[in-house]
Write a protein that holds these residues in place. Structure first.
Motif, PDB file in Angstrom:
ATOM      1  N   SER A  70       0.833  -1.303  -0.053  1.00 29.68           N
ATOM      2  CA  SER A  70       0.125   0.046  -0.024  1.00 29.68           C
ATOM      3  C   SER A  70       0.945   1.334  -0.044  1.00 29.68           C
ATOM      4  O   SER A  70       0.164   2.374  -0.366  1.00 29.68           O
ATOM      5  N   ASP A  71       2.233   1.194   0.240  1.00 28.35           N
ATOM      6  CA  ASP A  71       3.055   2.448   0.195  1.00 28.35           C
ATOM      7  C   ASP A  71       3.390   2.507  -1.394  1.00 28.35           C
ATOM      8  O   ASP A  71       3.765   3.886  -1.676  1.00 28.35           O
ATOM      9  N   LEU A  72       3.317   1.546  -2.168  1.00 32.84           N
ATOM     10  CA  LEU A  72       3.504   1.744  -3.546  1.00 32.84           C
ATOM     11  C   LEU A  72       2.379   2.682  -4.306  1.00 32.84           C
ATOM     12  O   LEU A  72       1.200   2.303  -4.185  1.00 32.84           O
ATOM     13  N   ASN A  73       2.782   3.561  -5.148  1.00 36.84           N
ATOM     14  CA  ASN A  73       2.024   4.486  -5.970  1.00 36.84           C
ATOM     15  C   ASN A  73       1.914   3.573  -7.219  1.00 36.84           C
ATOM     16  O   ASN A  73       0.802   3.556  -8.091  1.00 36.84           O
ATOM     17  N   PHE A  74       3.118   2.914  -7.894  1.00 34.99           N
ATOM     18  CA  PHE A  74       3.037   2.271  -9.141  1.00 34.99           C
ATOM     19  C   PHE A  74       4.059   1.122  -8.759  1.00 34.99           C
ATOM     20  O   PHE A  74       4.830   1.154  -8.266  1.00 34.99           O
ATOM     21  N   ILE A  75       3.479  -0.038  -9.561  1.00 39.28           N
ATOM     22  CA  ILE A  75       4.551  -1.198  -9.807  1.00 39.28           C
ATOM     23  C   ILE A  75       4.789  -1.108 -11.265  1.00 39.28           C
ATOM     24  O   ILE A  75       4.089  -1.051 -12.279  1.00 39.28           O
ATOM     25  N   ILE A  76       6.073  -1.016 -11.664  1.00 38.87           N
ATOM     26  CA  ILE A  76       6.451  -1.075 -13.072  1.00 38.87           C
ATOM     27  C   ILE A  76       7.226  -2.411 -13.361  1.00 38.87           C
ATOM     28  O   ILE A  76       8.396  -2.518 -12.914  1.00 38.87           O
TER      29      ILE A  76
END
Lengths: 337, 118
Positions: free
Chosen positions: A76-82
């Motif tokens: 949930s701390d991540l804004n995006f996974i690339i």
């Protein structure tokens, strides 16, 4: 806000930081020279799953979980996974991340995918669109053989210029602040096609693309190669590596001992029967997120130019007689402050 | 014992040829296999392959060239017995045992085993 300088380079105004990373590899990679830097070495090439495709997905997901755990973060701390991989329609990543409720940017740059994901992640953070992103890529020898060459059951003979796809996944978390090396700039490569049609000679096909991007990066930034402690290509292998050294020399650049290739580092070329070395999205990803990150965090390397190369072909196009378009993206990693 | 040695030499030479093609040309493995089958057909028609079989036995019949030779032999026999239709029927008839066993045993092996890294 990031600014473009020269023709292809983007310079960060607030360089995003690699706050941590993780790498999980298979047995053969675990027998290689970088074994002690990996977070986990898994003996079972199926990773407990029923097929090689599922195994690669599992590997990618486990690596993300491991990276989050090491950095004390949660998804949930991540804004995006690339993320991306070598399977058709980039499905190792899509299936691995289908239950992770984080915006997903799936990308394909063949073996250059790790550098591509770092470019996008860094630009999103520097552009204030994200606080934290995860960049993660994987490859699996058995699924890649099926995808690009022949299924393992066929048991064919490998050719003298062939490389060995790395079974492994590497993940780094990029954040606005933190300890760790920063991404200060990147140079997006242009597609280079020298007309090579042999899908078993990727190193030779990709070396001109790496040369082009390195020259462009140095010109755009006004730096000489000596600025970097290490220039690191993704998976040229021994054949492509010596070709790149020759090409750079032809352009008046002597790399001396400042250059290496992840494909040559990940395996022991003399003892491990991998012909020309390692390859695949996972190759540069595992070397970067384990060994290179560790060396930079220890201050043994302070400035690294990470140049991951990719061969942008598909078996269908090669069967139709087309040559292999190649690309290289360069990411400048520096210990700042 | 001489049979074994002769088979070893014959089969060995055929495999060395394939290895040289793998190492020194850009021909893909699948094409090398097709090439060997076709080579067996041609040598079979010319009557050269049967002579190689006389010397090498299984060393000549087991490799893919032997399969090509069987196809050629079958077509020739069938054409002699049944006329031109033999061009279409003879090859597969002669190779029926080989083809059926490849499918059957391939299927069984696929069920009982799993591919693994070397």
């Amino acid at each position: 806000m990031s600014t473009r300088t020269g023709k292809q380079t983007v310079v960060m105004s607030n360089p995003p930081v690699i706050i941590g990373g993780a790498a999980i590899v298979g047995r053969k990679e675990g027998d290689g020279p970088l074994a002690r830097y990996y977070d986990q070495i898994v003996d079972d090439e199926y990773f407990g799953e029923k097929s090689f495709e599922k195994a690669e997905s599992r590997l990618l997901r486990d690596t993300l979980v491991k990276a989050l755990e090491k950095c004390g973060k949660s998804a949930s701390d991540l804004n995006f996974i690339i993320s991306g991989d070598l399977q058709n329609q980039c499905t190792a990543a899509s299936y691995a991340l289908r239950d992770v409720r984080v915006p997903f940017i799936g990308i394909y740059g063949a073996c250059s995918t790790m550098a591509e994901s770092l470019c996008i992640g860094a630009a999103l953070i520097d552009g204030d669109a994200a606080e934290m992103t995860a960049c993660i890529t994987s490859s699996h020898f058995c699924s890649a053989e099926k995808q690009f060459r022949y299924p393992l059951e066929f048991g064919y003979q490998r050719t003298p210029t062939s490389q060995w796809t790395v079974t492994g996944a590497g993940c780094v978390l990029l954040g606005k602040q933190g300890d760790g090396p920063a991404i200060t700039s990147f140079t997006a490569g242009i597609i280079t096609d020298m007309g090579i049609k042999d899908a078993n000679n990727m190193g030779g096909a990709m070396a001109p693309a790496a040369c082009d991007t390195i020259l462009r990066h140095l010109e755009d930034t006004g730096r000489s190669l000596d600025y970097y402690d290490l220039v690191l290509t993704g998976d040229l292998g021994s054949f492509g590596r010596s070709m790149l050294i020759r090409l750079l020399k032809g352009n008046g650049i002597d790399v001396k001992d400042r250059y290496n290739d992840c494909g040559c580092m990940v395996f022991d070329l003399e003892k491990q029967d991998v012909v020309c070395g390692g390859s695949g999205c996972g190759c540069s990803a595992v070397v970067l997120s384990s060994y290179i990150l560790e060396m930079m965090n220890q201050g043994k390397l302070n400035k690294v130019l990470f140049v991951a190369t990719g061969a942008l072909h598909s078996p269908t196009w090669v069967q139709q007689g087309e040559s292999i378009p190649c690309i290289a993206h360069a990411v400048s990693l520096e210990n700042v402050g | 014992m001489t049979d074994i040695i002769e088979a070893f030499i014959t089969g060995g030479i055929i495999c060395v040829l394939a290895q040289l093609l793998t190492d020194y040309t850009k021909i893909t493995p699948a094409r090398i296999m097709v090439l060997f089958v076709v080579m067996g057909v041609v040598l079979g028609v010319l009557g050269i392959y049967p002579a190689i079989v006389d010397f090498g036995g299984a060393g000549a019949t087991v490799p893919l060239t032997g399969f090509g030779n069987t196809l050629a032999k079958g077509v020739i026999r069938e054409v002699n017995e049944a006329g031109l239709i033999g061009v279409l029927t003879g090859g597969v008839k002669a190779a029926a045992a080989g083809i059926s066993s490849a499918i059957t045993f391939g299927y069984i092996m696929a069920i009982v085993s799993k591919p693994k890294l070397k």
